[in-house]
Scaffold this motif. Structure first.
Motif, PDB file in Angstrom:
ATOM      1  N   ALA A 166       0.837  -1.206   0.000  1.00 21.60           N
ATOM      2  CA  ALA A 166       0.000   0.000   0.000  1.00 21.60           C
ATOM      3  C   ALA A 166       0.867   1.250   0.000  1.00 21.60           C
ATOM      4  N   VAL A 167       1.955   1.209   0.782  1.00 20.56           N
ATOM      5  CA  VAL A 167       2.897   2.332   0.784  1.00 20.56           C
ATOM      6  C   VAL A 167       3.565   2.451  -0.575  1.00 20.56           C
ATOM      7  N   ALA A 168       3.914   1.280  -1.129  1.00 22.55           N
ATOM      8  CA  ALA A 168       4.576   1.292  -2.426  1.00 22.55           C
ATOM      9  C   ALA A 168       3.686   1.889  -3.500  1.00 22.55           C
ATOM     10  N   TYR A 169       2.375   1.666  -3.389  1.00 21.17           N
ATOM     11  CA  TYR A 169       1.431   2.176  -4.387  1.00 21.17           C
ATOM     12  C   TYR A 169       1.533   3.686  -4.501  1.00 21.17           C
ATOM     13  N   SER A 170       1.560   4.366  -3.338  1.00 22.52           N
ATOM     14  CA  SER A 170       1.656   5.817  -3.378  1.00 22.52           C
ATOM     15  C   SER A 170       3.065   6.256  -3.777  1.00 22.52           C
ATOM     16  N   GLY A 171       4.065   5.443  -3.376  1.00 24.57           N
ATOM     17  CA  GLY A 171       5.437   5.826  -3.646  1.00 24.57           C
ATOM     18  C   GLY A 171       5.828   5.681  -5.093  1.00 24.57           C
ATOM     19  N   THR A 172       5.214   4.734  -5.783  1.00 23.85           N
ATOM     20  CA  THR A 172       5.588   4.520  -7.174  1.00 23.85           C
ATOM     21  C   THR A 172       4.680   5.258  -8.146  1.00 23.85           C
ATOM     22  N   ALA A 173       3.688   5.943  -7.612  1.00 21.94           N
ATOM     23  CA  ALA A 173       2.743   6.637  -8.491  1.00 21.94           C
ATOM     24  C   ALA A 173       3.449   7.624  -9.403  1.00 21.94           C
TER      25      ALA A 173
ATOM     26  N   ASN B 173       6.075   7.203 -10.959  1.00 22.11           N
ATOM     27  CA  ASN B 173       6.641   6.529 -12.115  1.00 22.11           C
ATOM     28  C   ASN B 173       5.564   6.104 -13.115  1.00 22.11           C
ATOM     29  N   GLN B 174       4.307   6.327 -12.767  1.00 26.21           N
ATOM     30  CA  GLN B 174       3.199   5.983 -13.636  1.00 26.21           C
ATOM     31  C   GLN B 174       2.533   7.279 -14.124  1.00 26.21           C
ATOM     32  N   GLU B 175       1.692   7.119 -15.124  1.00 25.52           N
ATOM     33  CA  GLU B 175       0.926   8.280 -15.552  1.00 25.52           C
ATOM     34  C   GLU B 175       0.022   8.739 -14.420  1.00 25.52           C
TER      35      GLU B 175
ATOM     36  N   ILE C 256       3.649 -12.675  -6.904  1.00 21.29           N
ATOM     37  CA  ILE C 256       3.467 -11.577  -7.847  1.00 21.29           C
ATOM     38  C   ILE C 256       4.660 -11.396  -8.782  1.00 21.29           C
ATOM     39  N   LYS C 257       5.859 -11.777  -8.323  1.00 17.91           N
ATOM     40  CA  LYS C 257       7.051 -11.610  -9.163  1.00 17.91           C
ATOM     41  C   LYS C 257       6.995 -12.471 -10.414  1.00 17.91           C
ATOM     42  N   ASN C 258       6.144 -13.499 -10.401  1.00 16.23           N
ATOM     43  CA  ASN C 258       6.014 -14.350 -11.586  1.00 16.23           C
ATOM     44  C   ASN C 258       5.307 -13.636 -12.732  1.00 16.23           C
ATOM     45  N   ILE C 259       4.564 -12.562 -12.408  1.00 20.85           N
ATOM     46  CA  ILE C 259       3.810 -11.868 -13.452  1.00 20.85           C
ATOM     47  C   ILE C 259       4.707 -10.828 -14.115  1.00 20.85           C
ATOM     48  N   THR C 260       5.056 -11.104 -15.355  1.00 19.67           N
ATOM     49  CA  THR C 260       5.856 -10.147 -16.131  1.00 19.67           C
ATOM     50  C   THR C 260       5.082  -9.616 -17.335  1.00 19.67           C
TER      51      THR C 260
ATOM     52  N   GLN D 116      -3.546  -3.392  -3.554  1.00 23.45           N
ATOM     53  CA  GLN D 116      -2.246  -3.968  -3.199  1.00 23.45           C
ATOM     54  C   GLN D 116      -1.639  -4.746  -4.371  1.00 23.45           C
ATOM     55  N   MET D 117      -2.492  -5.298  -5.212  1.00 22.81           N
ATOM     56  CA  MET D 117      -1.972  -6.002  -6.388  1.00 22.81           C
ATOM     57  C   MET D 117      -1.387  -5.019  -7.392  1.00 22.81           C
ATOM     58  N   VAL D 118      -2.123  -3.935  -7.630  1.00 21.53           N
ATOM     59  CA  VAL D 118      -1.631  -2.905  -8.549  1.00 21.53           C
ATOM     60  C   VAL D 118      -0.329  -2.307  -8.028  1.00 21.53           C
ATOM     61  N   ALA D 119      -0.265  -2.074  -6.721  1.00 21.02           N
ATOM     62  CA  ALA D 119       0.945  -1.499  -6.122  1.00 21.02           C
ATOM     63  C   ALA D 119       2.144  -2.401  -6.347  1.00 21.02           C
ATOM     64  N   GLY D 120       1.949  -3.704  -6.119  1.00 11.09           N
ATOM     65  CA  GLY D 120       3.054  -4.636  -6.294  1.00 11.09           C
ATOM     66  C   GLY D 120       3.512  -4.729  -7.733  1.00 11.09           C
ATOM     67  N   LEU D 121       2.567  -4.724  -8.667  1.00 12.05           N
ATOM     68  CA  LEU D 121       2.931  -4.781 -10.081  1.00 12.05           C
ATOM     69  C   LEU D 121       3.686  -3.533 -10.497  1.00 12.05           C
ATOM     70  N   GLN D 122       3.214  -2.381 -10.035  1.00 15.51           N
ATOM     71  CA  GLN D 122       3.911  -1.133 -10.357  1.00 15.51           C
ATOM     72  C   GLN D 122       5.319  -1.125  -9.767  1.00 15.51           C
ATOM     73  N   GLN D 123       5.440  -1.588  -8.553  1.00 17.67           N
ATOM     74  CA  GLN D 123       6.734  -1.559  -7.873  1.00 17.67           C
ATOM     75  C   GLN D 123       7.783  -2.386  -8.609  1.00 17.67           C
ATOM     76  N   GLN D 124       7.351  -3.512  -9.190  1.00 19.72           N
ATOM     77  CA  GLN D 124       8.324  -4.371  -9.874  1.00 19.72           C
ATOM     78  C   GLN D 124       8.455  -4.048 -11.357  1.00 19.72           C
ATOM     79  N   GLY D 125       7.706  -3.017 -11.816  1.00 25.35           N
ATOM     80  CA  GLY D 125       7.856  -2.562 -13.191  1.00 25.35           C
ATOM     81  C   GLY D 125       7.007  -3.295 -14.207  1.00 25.35           C
ATOM     82  N   THR D 126       6.032  -4.088 -13.749  1.00 23.91           N
ATOM     83  CA  THR D 126       5.116  -4.771 -14.668  1.00 23.91           C
ATOM     84  C   THR D 126       4.045  -3.791 -15.133  1.00 23.91           C
ATOM     85  N   SER D 127       3.789  -3.762 -16.425  1.00 23.58           N
ATOM     86  CA  SER D 127       2.784  -2.850 -16.970  1.00 23.58           C
ATOM     87  C   SER D 127       1.404  -3.203 -16.421  1.00 23.58           C
ATOM     88  N   VAL D 128       0.693  -2.208 -15.873  1.00 24.03           N
ATOM     89  CA  VAL D 128      -0.644  -2.445 -15.346  1.00 24.03           C
ATOM     90  C   VAL D 128      -1.530  -1.243 -15.612  1.00 24.03           C
TER      91      VAL D 128
END
Length: 650
Positions: A13-20, A22-24, A578-582, A603-615
């Motif tokens: 959840a923290v990562a979601y706001s922190g990586t925002a 890096n996203q549009e 989640i790391k398996n999803i590329t 939390q799923m969107v946050a994790g995908l964004q954090q690892q650089g997976t397009s979402v």
């Protein structure tokens, strides 16, 4: 283990706001908040809008005089109640609310000119019960205005109505009775424990009810309730779990017509003598589930439907001879909302087929004729373009009686396709649901406009195929249903006209979990995935779902408070892998979802964004566990179409 999973959710959840950054930046489009989604092309949205303007109609109830019908259909954003005076007559809109209305129950007392309906707010499922007075055009609130209330029916005289409510503590459903008089206050008849209680039947004299305590799709308990003394008595003491799915009192109140799987693989109709508790099977030769029944006003006929490989069959039973025969001339498809007229002769029903949206018919059980009452608009589309699926079966990883277990599925293929066709796997929710061959604007849109084949499997754990099949994915067996998708991928690879190199997966609710699980387990075989309000972490899901639902879901998935199940959840939850999803993902979520909370998608969107997976991410501020509003559905389906065009077709 639970502490670690909850900590992981918090970090994401923290990562979601922190990586925002890096996203549009998030955009607000109507009531939607969207992130990382490009502008949707106008020509694409025009096609989406056309398919979304294919309308349907379903039966709500007969009107007071028994001559016309109330139906639910949509002309604007959401379905509303309309009146149809005769076959082919205009659909006169009665209600004009911002939230969808699908059901209405006309007051049996002919002095009352109106119907009861239920409505929530923004998909929060805290339903309130209203009476709509057709004489004044006004609706009167009958419940408390804030808790979850479920209408259970009128008594035969129309002087009282019953409903369940969780207003006492937000979790347990108690039984309330309301005398239908001006300014009357509801009375709690009995305090109950659990969130699965309901009234299955109410005797004609109003003195007794059959209450059902639903614990899971595999287990329920039936109770006989004396309305005057308020005595609650268990009806059957069974040796093991039994499921009940319907009951009707006989006219004299001395017997029940009951649908149950006690002693049988499928849900069958039987007669119960209430004095002796003796059960007499009525539909044993039909090796499919009975789904729904309605007893005639004079008690001479019982109409019931069966689900046979997803398609409905309708029967009428003579309650004296207890012999039944099919209702003639009903189109092959899925039947719902059937209701007998007070004349005990005419039967209103809704029918949907793969190539025709739901419409309303009336069957005359005496003359054996069927009359179409509504003809819904097709959005200007040619109905000849709509796709009829083939019913297939494919072998999976385990065996039954020494032979490979077969998984049923519906396959929709583009007409006149050349070469190998890309494939979208569409997985139903539940998990104890079943994909049925009803009309789907989305499937026809995908097949006709993208040239995609859509495979709709009913993996283990689906209803409609017997209670053994239904239980195959319970608890620690959860990922065995995901293996059924792995077997489907192998089947796709063996088909000469399907492209195993271009496969995507889509699902909502439990189907959203299955979509995520498919991506975490078979990422290398997938092009992309679409998740609508899916479970990403079973521990946080069970902790945060609405209190009235928690124990009902634990019966299916397992109890997160049990260390052994915590370990299973840590292993199988998509968030853990989640790391398996590329490959690219599209995620949709309703903000007010009381079932799968907003946090599951965030939390799923946050994790995908954090690892650089397009979402791509869509959040609807005025939705719950659905896409009920047309504007939201238009945009989301448009985004899905563009997402698949970019990631599946290329």
């Amino acid at each position: 283990m639970m502490r670690k999973q909850l900590l992981l959710a918090g970090l994401l959840a923290v990562a979601y706001s922190g990586t925002a950054q890096n996203q549009e930046a998030a955009q607000e489009i109507g009531n939607l908040v969207v992130r990382n989604i490009p502008a949707l092309p106008a020509d694409l949205m025009e096609r989406v809008d056309q398919y979304q303007n294919v309308r349907g109609a379903t039966v709500a109830d007969w009107d007071r005089e028994g001559k016309g019908l109330f139906i639910s259909t949509r002309f604007a954003e959401v379905p509303q109640i309309h009146h149809v005076a005769a076959p082919g007559a205009d659909r006169r809109q009665i209600t004009f609310y911002k939230e969808p209305l699908a059901a209405a129950a006309v007051a049996p007392d002919k002095k009352q000119n109106g119907f009861v309906f239920s409505r929530d707010n923004g998909g929060n499922e805290n339903y309130q019960i209203y009476f709509f007075d057709l004489s004044t055009g006004r609706a009167r609130l009958l419940t408390d205005g804030k808790s979850r209330n479920q209408f259970q029916g009128w008594n035969r005289a129309g002087s009282q109505l019953a409903y369940m409510s969780n207003q006492r503590n937000g979790a347990d459903l108690d039984l309330y009775l309301l005398n239908f008089q001006p300014d009357a206050k509801p009375t709690m008849l009995t305090e109950l424990k659990g969130g699965g209680w309901g009234v299955s039947a109410w005797s004609d004299d109003g003195k007794q009810m059959i209450l059902s305590n639903y614990k899971s799709i595999n287990e329920a308990e039936l109770y006989r309730f004396d309305v005057t003394s308020r005595k609650l008595e268990r009806l059957f003491a069974t040796a093991g779990p039994v499921s009940y799915s319907g009951a009707e009192f006989t006219k004299d109140g001395k017997g029940l017509f009951l649908v149950s799987d006690e002693g049988t693989e499928f849900q069958t109709l039987r007669y119960v003598d209430l004095a002796s508790k003796q059960q007499t099977p009525l539909t044993a030769p039909i090796t499919w589930d009975v789904q729904g029944m309605d007893l005639s006003m004079d008690g001479t006929k019982l109409v019931f439907a069966t689900n046979e490989d997803g398609y409905s069959k309708l029967y009428v039973l003579d309650t004296k001879t207890r012999k039944y025969q099919p209702v003639a001339n009903v189109p092959k498809g899925v039947i719902s909302n059937f209701r007998l007229n007070d004349d005990s002769r005419r039967l209103a029903l809704s029918v949907s087929t793969p190539t025709a949206s739901s419409d309303v018919y009336v069957a005359d059980l005496t003359t054996k004729t069927l009359t179409r009452w509504t003809t819904s608009e097709l959005g200007g589309l040619n109905s000849a373009s709509f796709v009829e699926p083939s019913l297939i079966q494919y072998s999976t990883f385990d065996q039954v009686d020494g032979k490979a277990r077969l998984i049923p599925a519906f396959l929709y293929k583009p007409k006149n396709a050349t070469g190998k066709t890309p494939v979208l796997i569409s997985i139903h929710g539940g998990p104890e649901g079943q994909s049925l061959p009803t009309f789907s604007p989305l499937i026809n849109l995908l097949v006709n406009e993208l040239g995609v084949a859509v495979v709709v499997p009913n993996v283990r754990g689906s209803s409609g195929y017997g209670k053994t099949y239904l239980k195959l994915d319970n608890g620690a067996k959860r990922e065995e249903s995901v293996k059924d998708i792995g077997a489907l991928l192998e089947w796709i690879g063996r088909q000469p006209d399907l492209d195993p190199g271009r496969v995507a997966v889509y699902g909502g609710s439990y189907g959203g979990y299955m979509s995520l699980a498919t991506m975490t387990n078979y990422n290398d075989q997938m092009r992309c995935g679409i998740d609508l309000f899916g479970i990403s972490n079973f521990t946080t899901f069970l902790k945060n779902t609405s209190p009235y639902r928690a124990d009902l879901r634990r019966a299916e998935y397992g109890d997160e408070r049990d260390p052994a199940m915590q370990a299973v959840f840590a292993q199988i939850s998509p968030i853990s892998k989640i790391k398996n999803i590329t490959k690219p993902m599209l995620v949709y979520q309703g903000k007010n979802d009381p079932r799968v909370p907003l946090s599951e998608s965030e939390q799923m969107v946050a994790g995908l964004q954090q690892q650089g997976t397009s979402v791509w991410y869509i959040m609807a501020k005025d939705e719950g566990h659905s896409l009920a509003k047309k504007a939201n559905r238009d945009y989301t389906y448009g985004a899905m179409l563009l997402f698949l065009r970019n990631n599946l077709l290329k």
